[in-house]
Write a protein that holds these residues in place. Structure first.
Motif, PDB file in Angstrom:
ATOM      1  N   GLY A 171       0.880  -1.209   0.018  1.00  0.00           N
ATOM      2  CA  GLY A 171       0.161   0.147  -0.072  1.00  0.00           C
ATOM      3  C   GLY A 171       0.660   1.336   0.094  1.00  0.00           C
ATOM      4  N   GLU A 172       1.963   1.326   0.787  1.00  0.00           N
ATOM      5  CA  GLU A 172       2.793   2.540   0.819  1.00  0.00           C
ATOM      6  C   GLU A 172       3.521   2.557  -0.302  1.00  0.00           C
ATOM      7  N   TRP A 189       2.648   1.863  -3.387  1.00  0.00           N
ATOM      8  CA  TRP A 189       1.554   2.224  -4.502  1.00  0.00           C
ATOM      9  C   TRP A 189       1.228   3.675  -4.315  1.00  0.00           C
ATOM     10  N   LEU A 190       1.161   4.199  -3.134  1.00  0.00           N
ATOM     11  CA  LEU A 190       1.149   5.540  -2.720  1.00  0.00           C
ATOM     12  C   LEU A 190       2.436   6.535  -3.265  1.00  0.00           C
ATOM     13  N   LYS A 219       2.427   6.633  -6.919  1.00  0.00           N
ATOM     14  CA  LYS A 219       1.198   7.730  -7.525  1.00  0.00           C
ATOM     15  C   LYS A 219       1.822   9.116  -7.310  1.00  0.00           C
ATOM     16  N   GLU A 220       2.351   9.306  -6.198  1.00  0.00           N
ATOM     17  CA  GLU A 220       2.869  10.415  -5.753  1.00  0.00           C
ATOM     18  C   GLU A 220       4.169  10.947  -6.778  1.00  0.00           C
TER      19      GLU A 220
END
Length: 87
Positions: A41-42, A44-45, A48-49
């Motif tokens: 999850g981290e 992926w974030l 994205k950033e």
């Protein structure tokens, strides 16, 4: 002069290691995001950033204030206010 510096890196990337060494040598405080060591999850974030900042999502991606740069030593010195005679 203090500048906000963030490095998006991969732990196995040779150029990323050069950037980290450069920042360390010049005593530059920076935030590091080792994308490949984050959990799903981290990660992926972070990706994205990173894609918003650098659509090519290449590593290393170094953000100095609002400027996005790769490892170009002379450009980094200019952005970070490091004299060209420093080593």
């Amino acid at each position: 002069m203090l500048r906000r510096v963030r490095l998006y890196s991969l732990s196995t990337c040779p150029t990323c290691k050069k950037v980290k060494e450069f920042l360390k040598t010049h005593a530059i405080d920076y935030e590091i995001i080792e994308v490949d060591t984050l959990d799903g999850g981290e990660q992926w974030l972070a990706m994205k950033e990173l894609k918003k900042i650098n659509p090519a999502t290449t590593f290393p991606t170094l953000v100095v204030e609002n400027a996005v740069v790769g490892f170009d030593e002379s450009n980094l010195k200019k952005l970070l206010g490091i004299g060209q005679n420093d080593s």
